[in-house]
Design a protein around this motif. Structure first.
Motif, PDB file in Angstrom:
ATOM      1  N   PHE A  51       0.588  -0.944   0.554  1.00 18.46           N
ATOM      2  CA  PHE A  51      -0.073  -0.322   0.002  1.00 18.46           C
ATOM      3  C   PHE A  51       0.990   1.519  -0.359  1.00 18.46           C
ATOM      4  O   PHE A  51       1.830   1.498   0.424  1.00 18.46           O
ATOM      5  CB  PHE A  51      -1.510  -0.321   1.326  1.00 18.46           C
ATOM      6  N   LEU A  52       0.420   2.273  -0.129  1.00 15.82           N
ATOM      7  CA  LEU A  52       1.002   3.708  -0.424  1.00 15.82           C
ATOM      8  C   LEU A  52       1.573   3.681   0.800  1.00 15.82           C
ATOM      9  O   LEU A  52       0.973   3.800   1.818  1.00 15.82           O
ATOM     10  CB  LEU A  52       0.337   4.933  -0.908  1.00 15.82           C
ATOM     11  N   ASP A  53       2.960   4.297   0.616  1.00 11.58           N
ATOM     12  CA  ASP A  53       3.911   4.197   2.138  1.00 11.58           C
ATOM     13  C   ASP A  53       3.549   5.356   2.614  1.00 11.58           C
ATOM     14  O   ASP A  53       3.391   6.695   1.507  1.00 11.58           O
ATOM     15  CB  ASP A  53       5.337   4.501   1.558  1.00 11.58           C
ATOM     16  N   TYR A  54       3.514   6.117   4.189  1.00 12.18           N
ATOM     17  CA  TYR A  54       3.388   6.885   4.745  1.00 12.18           C
ATOM     18  C   TYR A  54       4.349   7.528   4.526  1.00 12.18           C
ATOM     19  O   TYR A  54       3.805   9.519   4.371  1.00 12.18           O
ATOM     20  CB  TYR A  54       3.286   6.545   6.140  1.00 12.18           C
ATOM     21  N   LYS A  56       1.650  11.466   0.387  1.00  8.84           N
ATOM     22  CA  LYS A  56       0.946  12.359   1.695  1.00  8.84           C
ATOM     23  C   LYS A  56      -0.370  12.008   1.343  1.00  8.84           C
ATOM     24  O   LYS A  56      -0.487  12.207  -0.113  1.00  8.84           O
ATOM     25  CB  LYS A  56       1.309  13.372   1.996  1.00  8.84           C
ATOM     26  N   HIS A  57      -1.530  11.705   2.194  1.00  9.62           N
ATOM     27  CA  HIS A  57      -2.649  12.235   2.147  1.00  9.62           C
ATOM     28  C   HIS A  57      -2.849  13.286   1.923  1.00  9.62           C
ATOM     29  O   HIS A  57      -3.071  14.445   2.310  1.00  9.62           O
ATOM     30  CB  HIS A  57      -3.904  11.972   2.788  1.00  9.62           C
ATOM     31  N   SER A  58      -4.333  13.940   0.404  1.00  6.58           N
ATOM     32  CA  SER A  58      -4.479  15.658   0.401  1.00  6.58           C
ATOM     33  C   SER A  58      -6.343  15.015  -0.377  1.00  6.58           C
ATOM     34  O   SER A  58      -6.579  13.814  -0.107  1.00  6.58           O
ATOM     35  CB  SER A  58      -3.739  15.888  -0.389  1.00  6.58           C
ATOM     36  N   GLU A  59      -6.832  15.807  -0.251  1.00  6.62           N
ATOM     37  CA  GLU A  59      -8.296  15.832  -0.615  1.00  6.62           C
ATOM     38  C   GLU A  59      -8.752  15.856  -1.745  1.00  6.62           C
ATOM     39  O   GLU A  59      -9.829  14.894  -2.143  1.00  6.62           O
ATOM     40  CB  GLU A  59      -8.722  17.094  -0.021  1.00  6.62           C
ATOM     41  N   HIS A  60      -7.654  15.767  -2.654  1.00  4.11           N
ATOM     42  CA  HIS A  60      -7.668  15.405  -4.128  1.00  4.11           C
ATOM     43  C   HIS A  60      -8.044  13.735  -4.239  1.00  4.11           C
ATOM     44  O   HIS A  60      -7.759  13.524  -4.975  1.00  4.11           O
ATOM     45  CB  HIS A  60      -6.720  15.612  -5.075  1.00  4.11           C
ATOM     46  N   CYS A  61      -7.120  13.210  -3.404  1.00  4.60           N
ATOM     47  CA  CYS A  61      -6.611  11.657  -3.332  1.00  4.60           C
ATOM     48  C   CYS A  61      -8.557  10.768  -2.947  1.00  4.60           C
ATOM     49  O   CYS A  61      -9.595  11.142  -2.497  1.00  4.60           O
ATOM     50  CB  CYS A  61      -6.311  10.643  -1.755  1.00  4.60           C
ATOM     51  N   TRP A 116      -8.891   7.894  -2.322  1.00  6.07           N
ATOM     52  CA  TRP A 116      -8.596   6.965  -0.771  1.00  6.07           C
ATOM     53  C   TRP A 116      -8.743   7.885   0.435  1.00  6.07           C
ATOM     54  O   TRP A 116      -8.588   8.571   0.434  1.00  6.07           O
ATOM     55  CB  TRP A 116      -7.688   5.734  -1.341  1.00  6.07           C
ATOM     56  N   THR A 117      -8.817   6.606   1.669  1.00  3.55           N
ATOM     57  CA  THR A 117      -8.959   8.058   2.804  1.00  3.55           C
ATOM     58  C   THR A 117      -7.534   6.960   3.692  1.00  3.55           C
ATOM     59  O   THR A 117      -7.466   6.227   2.985  1.00  3.55           O
ATOM     60  CB  THR A 117      -9.934   6.955   3.619  1.00  3.55           C
ATOM     61  N   GLU A 118      -7.429   7.406   4.721  1.00  8.37           N
ATOM     62  CA  GLU A 118      -6.468   7.290   5.955  1.00  8.37           C
ATOM     63  C   GLU A 118      -6.763   5.705   6.022  1.00  8.37           C
ATOM     64  O   GLU A 118      -5.827   5.089   6.124  1.00  8.37           O
ATOM     65  CB  GLU A 118      -5.511   8.121   6.761  1.00  8.37           C
ATOM     66  N   GLU A 167      -8.795   3.694   5.224  1.00  9.66           N
ATOM     67  CA  GLU A 167      -8.835   2.781   4.170  1.00  9.66           C
ATOM     68  C   GLU A 167      -6.971   1.802   4.214  1.00  9.66           C
ATOM     69  O   GLU A 167      -6.753   1.148   3.305  1.00  9.66           O
ATOM     70  CB  GLU A 167      -8.952   2.994   2.765  1.00  9.66           C
ATOM     71  N   ARG A 168      -6.381   3.070   3.799  1.00  8.47           N
ATOM     72  CA  ARG A 168      -5.129   2.460   3.869  1.00  8.47           C
ATOM     73  C   ARG A 168      -4.703   2.220   5.165  1.00  8.47           C
ATOM     74  O   ARG A 168      -4.144   0.886   5.328  1.00  8.47           O
ATOM     75  CB  ARG A 168      -4.052   3.758   3.709  1.00  8.47           C
ATOM     76  N   ASP A 169      -4.730   2.082   6.104  1.00  4.10           N
ATOM     77  CA  ASP A 169      -4.557   1.697   7.588  1.00  4.10           C
ATOM     78  C   ASP A 169      -5.046   0.408   7.421  1.00  4.10           C
ATOM     79  O   ASP A 169      -4.459  -0.853   7.814  1.00  4.10           O
ATOM     80  CB  ASP A 169      -5.703   2.188   8.873  1.00  4.10           C
ATOM     81  N   ILE A 170      -6.373   0.434   6.580  1.00  2.00           N
ATOM     82  CA  ILE A 170      -6.892  -1.216   6.752  1.00  2.00           C
ATOM     83  C   ILE A 170      -6.228  -1.935   5.872  1.00  2.00           C
ATOM     84  O   ILE A 170      -5.887  -3.031   6.253  1.00  2.00           O
ATOM     85  CB  ILE A 170      -8.355  -1.107   6.612  1.00  2.00           C
ATOM     86  N   GLY A 171      -5.779  -1.568   4.805  1.00  3.82           N
ATOM     87  CA  GLY A 171      -4.903  -2.191   4.330  1.00  3.82           C
ATOM     88  C   GLY A 171      -3.710  -2.631   4.068  1.00  3.82           C
ATOM     89  O   GLY A 171      -3.302  -3.762   4.294  1.00  3.82           O
TER      90      GLY A 171
END
Length: 132
Positions: A63-66, A70-75, A77-79, A81-85
């Motif tokens: 999964f995309l590395d933290y 970085k997450h932004s409003e344009h992503c 996916w949510t943080e 969802e990344r954590d769950i993955g």
């Protein structure tokens, strides 16, 4: 060990009607770290040696590395969802370690596996617990 080596090197692939093939092999290499598209993912990569080494296949999960993405409003996916993955990926890896009866991923090298291919495309894999 002799039975395991015999099965891995001499058991023929099993083909099914829908072009699905189950092939015996071994984990040739496995690594955990930065991987995937443009080296932006954290996860594991596995290379399998199949049919006694006459062919091979590669797969990875991550999964995309933290720290790299970085997450932004344009992503899309949510943080969360990344954590769950990430957690699900680690649970799968933990299950593999348990099935293979090892405690670190480097000890997965040479563990016997069954790989399922559809056509020449990787579909799935499992530890061949029957010979461990």
């Amino acid at each position: 060990i002799e039975l395991r080596d015999y099965l891995i090197n001499n058991y023929p692939s099993e083909k099914k009607m829908n072009n699905e093939e189950r092939v015996l092999g071994r984990i040739k290499n496995i690594s955990f770290g930065i991987t995937g598209y443009n080296d932006m993912m954290l996860g594991y990569s596995i290379e399998f040696s199949l049919d006694g080494g006459s062919r091979g296949v590669f797969t990875s999960e991550g999964f995309l590395d933290y720290n790299r993405v970085k997450h932004s409003e344009h992503c899309k996916w949510t943080e969360e969802e990344r954590d769950i993955g990430m957690v699900d990926m680690l649970k799968k890896l933990s299950d593999v370690l348990k099935l293979a009866k090892v405690d670190t991923i480097d000890k997965l090298k040479n563990i016997p596996v069954e790989v399922t291919l559809e056509g020449n495309t990787f579909k799935s894999w499992r530890v061949l617990t029957e010979v461990l």
